[in-house]
Design a protein around this motif. Structure first.
Motif, PDB file in Angstrom:
ATOM      1  N   PRO A   1       0.782  -1.240   0.000  1.00  0.00           N
ATOM      2  CA  PRO A   1       0.000   0.000   0.000  1.00  0.00           C
ATOM      3  C   PRO A   1       0.817   1.295   0.000  1.00  0.00           C
ATOM      4  O   PRO A   1       0.244   2.358  -0.051  1.00  0.00           O
ATOM      5  CB  PRO A   1      -0.832  -0.085   1.283  1.00  0.00           C
ATOM      6  CG  PRO A   1      -0.600  -1.406   1.872  1.00  0.00           C
ATOM      7  CD  PRO A   1       0.539  -2.043   1.180  1.00  0.00           C
ATOM      8  N   LEU A   2       2.129   1.235   0.063  1.00  0.00           N
ATOM      9  CA  LEU A   2       2.977   2.418  -0.059  1.00  0.00           C
ATOM     10  C   LEU A   2       3.785   2.306  -1.337  1.00  0.00           C
ATOM     11  O   LEU A   2       4.011   1.210  -1.848  1.00  0.00           O
ATOM     12  CB  LEU A   2       3.951   2.527   1.133  1.00  0.00           C
ATOM     13  CG  LEU A   2       3.341   2.726   2.505  1.00  0.00           C
ATOM     14  CD1 LEU A   2       4.434   2.714   3.567  1.00  0.00           C
ATOM     15  CD2 LEU A   2       2.565   4.033   2.570  1.00  0.00           C
ATOM     16  N   GLU A   3       4.234   3.448  -1.844  1.00  0.00           N
ATOM     17  CA  GLU A   3       5.028   3.427  -3.069  1.00  0.00           C
ATOM     18  C   GLU A   3       6.434   2.916  -2.751  1.00  0.00           C
ATOM     19  O   GLU A   3       7.138   3.467  -1.910  1.00  0.00           O
ATOM     20  CB  GLU A   3       5.098   4.831  -3.664  1.00  0.00           C
ATOM     21  CG  GLU A   3       5.681   4.853  -5.039  1.00  0.00           C
ATOM     22  CD  GLU A   3       5.631   6.237  -5.672  1.00  0.00           C
ATOM     23  OE1 GLU A   3       6.210   6.376  -6.753  1.00  0.00           O
ATOM     24  OE2 GLU A   3       5.046   7.151  -5.084  1.00  0.00           O
ATOM     25  N   LEU A   4       6.817   1.848  -3.426  1.00  0.00           N
ATOM     26  CA  LEU A   4       8.125   1.237  -3.216  1.00  0.00           C
ATOM     27  C   LEU A   4       9.015   1.462  -4.427  1.00  0.00           C
ATOM     28  O   LEU A   4       8.535   1.508  -5.553  1.00  0.00           O
ATOM     29  CB  LEU A   4       7.989  -0.279  -2.999  1.00  0.00           C
ATOM     30  CG  LEU A   4       7.189  -0.756  -1.799  1.00  0.00           C
ATOM     31  CD1 LEU A   4       7.080  -2.276  -1.824  1.00  0.00           C
ATOM     32  CD2 LEU A   4       7.823  -0.293  -0.506  1.00  0.00           C
TER      33      LEU A   4
ATOM     34  N   PRO B   1       7.257  12.685  11.056  1.00  0.00           N
ATOM     35  CA  PRO B   1       7.772  11.332  11.311  1.00  0.00           C
ATOM     36  C   PRO B   1       6.741  10.390  11.930  1.00  0.00           C
ATOM     37  O   PRO B   1       6.682   9.225  11.569  1.00  0.00           O
ATOM     38  CB  PRO B   1       8.947  11.573  12.264  1.00  0.00           C
ATOM     39  CG  PRO B   1       9.386  12.960  11.972  1.00  0.00           C
ATOM     40  CD  PRO B   1       8.128  13.707  11.618  1.00  0.00           C
ATOM     41  N   GLY B   2       5.931  10.869  12.856  1.00  0.00           N
ATOM     42  CA  GLY B   2       4.916  10.016  13.481  1.00  0.00           C
ATOM     43  C   GLY B   2       3.890   9.525  12.479  1.00  0.00           C
ATOM     44  O   GLY B   2       3.473   8.362  12.517  1.00  0.00           O
ATOM     45  N   GLN B   3       3.481  10.410  11.562  1.00  0.00           N
ATOM     46  CA  GLN B   3       2.531  10.011  10.523  1.00  0.00           C
ATOM     47  C   GLN B   3       3.147   8.955   9.612  1.00  0.00           C
ATOM     48  O   GLN B   3       2.504   7.973   9.251  1.00  0.00           O
ATOM     49  CB  GLN B   3       2.132  11.221   9.673  1.00  0.00           C
ATOM     50  CG  GLN B   3       1.332  12.254  10.409  1.00  0.00           C
ATOM     51  CD  GLN B   3       1.181  13.511   9.574  1.00  0.00           C
ATOM     52  OE1 GLN B   3       2.148  13.996   8.983  1.00  0.00           O
ATOM     53  NE2 GLN B   3      -0.026  14.041   9.542  1.00  0.00           N
TER      54      GLN B   3
ATOM     55  N   LEU C   1       3.651   1.128   9.330  1.00  0.00           N
ATOM     56  CA  LEU C   1       3.151  -0.010  10.106  1.00  0.00           C
ATOM     57  C   LEU C   1       1.808  -0.509   9.574  1.00  0.00           C
ATOM     58  O   LEU C   1       1.580  -1.712   9.479  1.00  0.00           O
ATOM     59  CB  LEU C   1       3.033   0.360  11.577  1.00  0.00           C
ATOM     60  CG  LEU C   1       4.356   0.458  12.333  1.00  0.00           C
ATOM     61  CD1 LEU C   1       4.124   0.986  13.739  1.00  0.00           C
ATOM     62  CD2 LEU C   1       5.047  -0.876  12.372  1.00  0.00           C
ATOM     63  N   ALA C   2       0.913   0.409   9.232  1.00  0.00           N
ATOM     64  CA  ALA C   2      -0.398   0.008   8.698  1.00  0.00           C
ATOM     65  C   ALA C   2      -0.235  -0.729   7.368  1.00  0.00           C
ATOM     66  O   ALA C   2      -0.891  -1.745   7.121  1.00  0.00           O
ATOM     67  CB  ALA C   2      -1.290   1.231   8.527  1.00  0.00           C
TER      68      ALA C   2
ATOM     69  N   ARG D   1       1.416 -10.065   9.179  1.00  0.00           N
ATOM     70  CA  ARG D   1       1.288  -9.757  10.600  1.00  0.00           C
ATOM     71  C   ARG D   1       1.580 -10.987  11.426  1.00  0.00           C
ATOM     72  O   ARG D   1       1.589 -12.070  10.874  1.00  0.00           O
ATOM     73  CB  ARG D   1      -0.087  -9.204  10.912  1.00  0.00           C
ATOM     74  CG  ARG D   1      -1.232  -9.979  10.297  1.00  0.00           C
ATOM     75  CD  ARG D   1      -2.540  -9.202  10.504  1.00  0.00           C
ATOM     76  NE  ARG D   1      -3.602  -9.745   9.718  1.00  0.00           N
ATOM     77  CZ  ARG D   1      -4.021  -9.264   8.577  1.00  0.00           C
ATOM     78  NH1 ARG D   1      -3.462  -8.214   8.056  1.00  0.00           N
ATOM     79  NH2 ARG D   1      -5.003  -9.825   7.938  1.00  0.00           N
ATOM     80  N   PRO D   2       1.812 -10.976  12.677  1.00  0.00           N
ATOM     81  CA  PRO D   2       1.928  -9.847  13.615  1.00  0.00           C
ATOM     82  C   PRO D   2       3.333  -9.228  13.582  1.00  0.00           C
ATOM     83  O   PRO D   2       4.210  -9.711  12.881  1.00  0.00           O
ATOM     84  CB  PRO D   2       1.684 -10.508  14.971  1.00  0.00           C
ATOM     85  CG  PRO D   2       2.235 -11.882  14.799  1.00  0.00           C
ATOM     86  CD  PRO D   2       1.955 -12.259  13.345  1.00  0.00           C
ATOM     87  N   TRP D   3       3.523  -8.203  14.383  1.00  0.00           N
ATOM     88  CA  TRP D   3       4.759  -7.428  14.415  1.00  0.00           C
ATOM     89  C   TRP D   3       5.493  -7.558  15.732  1.00  0.00           C
ATOM     90  O   TRP D   3       4.881  -7.631  16.781  1.00  0.00           O
ATOM     91  CB  TRP D   3       4.455  -5.937  14.234  1.00  0.00           C
ATOM     92  CG  TRP D   3       3.995  -5.587  12.865  1.00  0.00           C
ATOM     93  CD1 TRP D   3       2.703  -5.405  12.479  1.00  0.00           C
ATOM     94  CD2 TRP D   3       4.794  -5.368  11.717  1.00  0.00           C
ATOM     95  NE1 TRP D   3       2.648  -5.098  11.154  1.00  0.00           N
ATOM     96  CE2 TRP D   3       3.922  -5.055  10.661  1.00  0.00           C
ATOM     97  CE3 TRP D   3       6.149  -5.395  11.467  1.00  0.00           C
ATOM     98  CZ2 TRP D   3       4.384  -4.785   9.384  1.00  0.00           C
ATOM     99  CZ3 TRP D   3       6.598  -5.110  10.196  1.00  0.00           C
ATOM    100  CH2 TRP D   3       5.716  -4.816   9.165  1.00  0.00           C
ATOM    101  N   THR D   4       6.818  -7.557  15.667  1.00  0.00           N
ATOM    102  CA  THR D   4       7.681  -7.341  16.827  1.00  0.00           C
ATOM    103  C   THR D   4       8.414  -6.041  16.529  1.00  0.00           C
ATOM    104  O   THR D   4       8.923  -5.864  15.427  1.00  0.00           O
ATOM    105  CB  THR D   4       8.707  -8.492  16.967  1.00  0.00           C
ATOM    106  OG1 THR D   4       7.994  -9.698  17.150  1.00  0.00           O
ATOM    107  CG2 THR D   4       9.632  -8.246  18.137  1.00  0.00           C
TER     108      THR D   4
END
Length: 105
Positions: free
Chosen positions: A31-34, A63-65, A71-72, A79-82
């Protein structure tokens, strides 16, 4: 602040053609541009390919956004994440790592 982000995938595939197809699929479905994925043999296990995709960042984003978006996006794929981080939050030299043990669905 300028940051660098990348998606790392450790992939076990039978041949180079399968690797190329899966890399194309990840770039198309994430979902993000790679950017273009680069692969090499994983140093701990010669049967795995270590593939790194640069995540193309929006310079105007806080940065927080950015962290939440990464992560989303990752959660939607595996998933899940560590998670862990090193250094002072969002300061020079700060490193954040999130590891998913899931599989591309």
């Amino acid at each position: 602040m300028r940051g660098v982000a990348e998606l790392q995938a450790l992939l076990r595939l039978s041949n180079q053609r399968a690797l190329s197809r899966l890399i194309s699929r990840v770039v198309g479905e994430f979902p993000l541009e790679l950017g273009e994925g680069n692969s090499k043999e994983y140093w701990k296990d010669s049967k795995l390919q270590d593939v790194r995709f640069p995540i193309l960042l929006d310079k105007e984003e806080y940065p927080g956004q950015l962290l939440c978006r990464i992560l989303a996006a990752g959660w939607s794929v595996a998933r899940p994440w560590t998670m862990f981080s090193v250094g002072e939050l969002f300061m020079s030299g700060w490193e954040f790592v999130a590891i998913a043990t899931g599989m591309l669905t």
